[in-house]
Scaffold this motif. Structure first.
Motif, PDB file in Angstrom:
ATOM      1  N   SER A   1      37.652  52.044  48.388  1.00 23.86           N
ATOM      2  CA  SER A   1      36.468  51.748  47.552  1.00 23.86           C
ATOM      3  C   SER A   1      36.727  50.522  46.692  1.00 23.86           C
ATOM      4  O   SER A   1      35.881  49.620  46.596  1.00 23.86           O
ATOM      5  N   MET A   2      37.884  50.483  46.072  1.00 20.20           N
ATOM      6  CA  MET A   2      38.155  49.369  45.149  1.00 20.20           C
ATOM      7  C   MET A   2      38.266  48.045  45.896  1.00 20.20           C
ATOM      8  O   MET A   2      37.803  47.011  45.418  1.00 20.20           O
ATOM      9  N   ASP A   3      38.857  48.071  47.095  1.00 22.12           N
ATOM     10  CA  ASP A   3      38.925  46.850  47.915  1.00 22.12           C
ATOM     11  C   ASP A   3      37.534  46.245  48.079  1.00 22.12           C
ATOM     12  O   ASP A   3      37.342  45.034  48.025  1.00 22.12           O
ATOM     13  N   HIS A   4      36.572  47.121  48.276  1.00 18.20           N
ATOM     14  CA  HIS A   4      35.207  46.678  48.509  1.00 18.20           C
ATOM     15  C   HIS A   4      34.513  46.281  47.205  1.00 18.20           C
ATOM     16  O   HIS A   4      33.845  45.245  47.120  1.00 18.20           O
TER      17      HIS A   4
ATOM     18  N   ILE B   1      44.144  48.655  41.851  1.00 16.90           N
ATOM     19  CA  ILE B   1      42.980  47.807  41.481  1.00 16.90           C
ATOM     20  C   ILE B   1      43.418  46.334  41.505  1.00 16.90           C
ATOM     21  O   ILE B   1      42.711  45.461  42.020  1.00 16.90           O
ATOM     22  N   LEU B   2      44.602  46.072  40.973  1.00 17.73           N
ATOM     23  CA  LEU B   2      45.097  44.689  40.956  1.00 17.73           C
ATOM     24  C   LEU B   2      45.393  44.200  42.369  1.00 17.73           C
ATOM     25  O   LEU B   2      45.125  43.031  42.706  1.00 17.73           O
ATOM     26  N   GLU B   3      45.903  45.075  43.214  1.00 17.09           N
ATOM     27  CA  GLU B   3      46.122  44.697  44.617  1.00 17.09           C
ATOM     28  C   GLU B   3      44.782  44.396  45.296  1.00 17.09           C
ATOM     29  O   GLU B   3      44.677  43.454  46.088  1.00 17.09           O
ATOM     30  N   ALA B   4      43.770  45.199  44.984  1.00 14.71           N
ATOM     31  CA  ALA B   4      42.433  44.955  45.554  1.00 14.71           C
ATOM     32  C   ALA B   4      41.956  43.554  45.148  1.00 14.71           C
ATOM     33  O   ALA B   4      41.414  42.812  45.972  1.00 14.71           O
ATOM     34  N   CYS B   5      42.210  43.177  43.895  1.00 14.39           N
ATOM     35  CA  CYS B   5      41.806  41.842  43.432  1.00 14.39           C
ATOM     36  C   CYS B   5      42.634  40.767  44.132  1.00 14.39           C
ATOM     37  O   CYS B   5      42.101  39.742  44.567  1.00 14.39           O
ATOM     38  N   ARG B   6      43.923  41.000  44.231  1.00 13.29           N
ATOM     39  CA  ARG B   6      44.804  39.991  44.855  1.00 13.29           C
ATOM     40  C   ARG B   6      44.374  39.718  46.296  1.00 13.29           C
ATOM     41  O   ARG B   6      44.314  38.578  46.734  1.00 13.29           O
ATOM     42  N   LYS B   7      44.025  40.800  47.019  1.00 15.47           N
ATOM     43  CA  LYS B   7      43.677  40.636  48.435  1.00 15.47           C
ATOM     44  C   LYS B   7      42.253  40.121  48.632  1.00 15.47           C
ATOM     45  O   LYS B   7      41.977  39.392  49.571  1.00 15.47           O
ATOM     46  N   ASN B   8      41.346  40.544  47.755  1.00 11.93           N
ATOM     47  CA  ASN B   8      39.926  40.322  48.020  1.00 11.93           C
ATOM     48  C   ASN B   8      39.206  39.387  47.063  1.00 11.93           C
ATOM     49  O   ASN B   8      38.111  38.929  47.368  1.00 11.93           O
ATOM     50  N   ASN B   9      39.799  39.159  45.871  1.00 13.17           N
ATOM     51  CA  ASN B   9      39.072  38.348  44.896  1.00 13.17           C
ATOM     52  C   ASN B   9      40.030  37.836  43.805  1.00 13.17           C
ATOM     53  O   ASN B   9      39.894  38.184  42.635  1.00 13.17           O
TER      54      ASN B   9
ATOM     55  N   LYS C   1      49.792  54.173  30.339  1.00 13.83           N
ATOM     56  CA  LYS C   1      48.931  53.063  29.900  1.00 13.83           C
ATOM     57  C   LYS C   1      49.760  51.789  29.708  1.00 13.83           C
ATOM     58  O   LYS C   1      49.290  50.686  29.961  1.00 13.83           O
ATOM     59  N   MET C   2      50.991  51.969  29.255  1.00 14.08           N
ATOM     60  CA  MET C   2      51.879  50.809  29.079  1.00 14.08           C
ATOM     61  C   MET C   2      52.126  50.137  30.431  1.00 14.08           C
ATOM     62  O   MET C   2      52.024  48.907  30.556  1.00 14.08           O
ATOM     63  N   ALA C   3      52.422  50.947  31.442  1.00 20.08           N
ATOM     64  CA  ALA C   3      52.639  50.381  32.779  1.00 20.08           C
ATOM     65  C   ALA C   3      51.356  49.718  33.282  1.00 20.08           C
ATOM     66  O   ALA C   3      51.387  48.604  33.820  1.00 20.08           O
ATOM     67  N   GLY C   4      50.231  50.398  33.069  1.00 16.68           N
ATOM     68  CA  GLY C   4      48.949  49.833  33.509  1.00 16.68           C
ATOM     69  C   GLY C   4      48.701  48.474  32.869  1.00 16.68           C
ATOM     70  O   GLY C   4      48.290  47.524  33.532  1.00 16.68           O
ATOM     71  N   GLU C   5      48.982  48.400  31.587  1.00 16.77           N
ATOM     72  CA  GLU C   5      48.799  47.127  30.875  1.00 16.77           C
ATOM     73  C   GLU C   5      49.704  46.047  31.468  1.00 16.77           C
ATOM     74  O   GLU C   5      49.265  44.934  31.765  1.00 16.77           O
ATOM     75  N   TRP C   6      50.976  46.399  31.675  1.00 14.50           N
ATOM     76  CA  TRP C   6      51.929  45.372  32.109  1.00 14.50           C
ATOM     77  C   TRP C   6      51.762  44.949  33.554  1.00 14.50           C
ATOM     78  O   TRP C   6      52.098  43.822  33.916  1.00 14.50           O
ATOM     79  N   TYR C   7      51.182  45.817  34.380  1.00 17.52           N
ATOM     80  CA  TYR C   7      50.820  45.344  35.721  1.00 17.52           C
ATOM     81  C   TYR C   7      49.790  44.212  35.610  1.00 17.52           C
ATOM     82  O   TYR C   7      49.853  43.228  36.348  1.00 17.52           O
ATOM     83  N   HIS C   8      48.847  44.371  34.692  1.00 14.23           N
ATOM     84  CA  HIS C   8      47.831  43.321  34.526  1.00 14.23           C
ATOM     85  C   HIS C   8      48.478  42.005  34.087  1.00 14.23           C
ATOM     86  O   HIS C   8      48.160  40.934  34.615  1.00 14.23           O
TER      87      HIS C   8
ATOM     88  N   GLY D   1      48.441  34.599  39.159  1.00 14.61           N
ATOM     89  CA  GLY D   1      47.356  33.815  38.574  1.00 14.61           C
ATOM     90  C   GLY D   1      46.032  34.555  38.524  1.00 14.61           C
ATOM     91  O   GLY D   1      44.967  33.924  38.418  1.00 14.61           O
ATOM     92  N   ILE D   2      46.077  35.892  38.619  1.00 15.53           N
ATOM     93  CA  ILE D   2      44.840  36.673  38.461  1.00 15.53           C
ATOM     94  C   ILE D   2      44.632  36.854  36.967  1.00 15.53           C
ATOM     95  O   ILE D   2      45.370  37.600  36.320  1.00 15.53           O
ATOM     96  N   ARG D   3      43.657  36.146  36.442  1.00 15.46           N
ATOM     97  CA  ARG D   3      43.520  36.046  34.981  1.00 15.46           C
ATOM     98  C   ARG D   3      43.242  37.409  34.357  1.00 15.46           C
ATOM     99  O   ARG D   3      42.298  38.086  34.739  1.00 15.46           O
TER     100      ARG D   3
END
Ligand SMILES: NC(=O)c1ccc[n+]([C@@H]2O[C@H](COP(=O)([O-])OP(=O)(O)OC[C@H]3O[C@@H](n4cnc5c(N)ncnc54)[C@H](O)[C@@H]3O)[C@@H](O)[C@H]2O)c1
Length: 328
Positions: free
Chosen positions: A70-73, A111-119, A157-164, A172-174
């Motif tokens: 779903s997120m990829d899309h 979610i970040l992987e979905a962005c990296r691959k798709n947008n 949440k800390m890990a979630g933040e730092w993945y971003h 370079g995913i802003r």
């Protein structure tokens, strides 16, 4: 700062929740093409009534951010991702740590992987939390304070933040992260004390029932009204100068629980409360006094909270006096 979102294609995860719906409604009013994603997991903060009056002006997709397909899309073709979906109960994160891990940590990575691959051109604002700091070593807490969370939620949440932040730096995913303090306002979850004590206080004063303060009531906190938090999120989305950064939100109007309870009763015009011993399962994860130093975002973007506690509580109580049928 001029906020221009007219025609912008935005995705809001957790968009039927308290803050996500406020953001979705504001962006719709600003002329954005808004898509809200929410799983509507029972007992979480999502509620279709949160977008009452906007149903025909924005789009909603009932999907789970843990679903990679779903997120990829869903991230495709979007200019902005406001990433707010989360499991937000500290106690639940201790009782069921794996669900918290899956939503607040693993799903954030996917979610970040979905962005990296798709947008990869998308701009992301992530909502983090003051819970990352744990029990403060000093006050007010600035962004250089050590991170030593007191519960599983804070760690995930800390890990979630730092993945971003990592994906910003490496791919370079802003992305920018805001560490929110206690946020309140109309449409917050008030059914019980699952997410915040203030929610159940509000419900009980409206029902004419006494509410409980845990401990001696001397714990100090700061609070932000939801509209101020939406302002900060939109300001961060509007400039690339904040990419790769983390910022505290907070307020200069610090207050202890006893005074907050008295203020709530005074604004409501009636109500009663009592001090009760700290429940044993909450005590070890309590963070004691907390308030943020938010000079960093104030200096960078000029963000200063506009709504004082008395006015914010008055708006919130008005809302639930009118619409409580939809919230409990
Ligand atoms: N409200 C606060 O005081 C506060 C404080 C610090 C941080 N935050 C952060 O702000 C964000 C928004 O919080 P809120 O107060 O609006 O909470 P909320 O519970 O009202 O909203 C969260 C939304 O996310 C949705 N959601 C949860 N898991 C999901 C999943 N797996 N897939 C899709 N949707 C899912 C829920 O259904 C809900 O609508 C969260 O990331 C939270 O960590 C909030």
């Amino acid at each position: 700062m001029v906020l221009s979102f007219s025609g912008a294609r935005v995705l809001v995860t957790g968009g039927l929740g308290f803050i996500g719906s406020a953001l979705g409604r504001r962006l719709t009013d600003l002329g954005a093409d808004v898509l809200l994603v929410d799983s509507l997991i029972p007992e979480y903060g999502g509620n279709l009534f949160n977008i009452a009056g906007y149903e025909n002006r924005l789009k909603v997709n009932i999907a789970d951010v843990r679903d990679e397909f779903s997120m990829d899309h869903l991230v495709q073709g979007r200019d902005f991702l406001f990433n707010l979906a989360g499991q937000n109960s500290h106690l639940d994160s201790m009782r069921d740590p794996y669900t918290d891990l899956d939503i607040n940590c693993r799903a954030q990575l996917s979610i970040l992987e979905a962005c990296r691959k798709n947008n990869p051109g998308i701009k992301i604002v992530f909502t983090s939390t003051r819970q990352l700091y744990g029990k403060p070593d000093y006050l007010p807490v600035d962004e250089r304070h050590l991170l030593h969370p007191t519960d599983v939620n804070g760690i995930n949440k800390m890990a979630g933040e730092w993945y971003h932040i990592l994906y910003n730096h490496v791919y370079g995913i802003r992305a920018v992260s805001l560490r929110l303090t206690n946020t309140y306002g109309p449409r917050m979850r008030v059914k019980d004390a699952r997410q915040t004590f203030l929610g159940i206080w509000i419900r009980r004063v409206i029902e004419g029932l006494p509410f409980d303060i845990f401990g001696d009531g001397m714990q100090v906190r700061d609070f932000n009204y939801v509209d101020d938090v939406v302002d900060a999120i939109l300001m961060c989305a509007s400039t690339d100068e904040v990419n790769g950064q983390v910022y505290n939100l907070g307020s200069d109007e610090t207050i202890n629980f006893n005074d907050l309870a008295a203020l709530l009763v005074s604004v409501n015009g009636s109500g009663e409360y009592r001090l009760v011993p700290f429940p044993s399962e909450r005590k070890p994860i309590d963070i004691g006094d907390y308030y943020a130093d938010y000079r960093r975002i104030r200096g960078k973007l000029g963000w200063i909270p506009q709504v004082n506690l008395r006015d914010g509580l008055a708006h919130t109580l008005d809302y639930y006096h009118q619409y409580h049928d939809h919230y409990w």
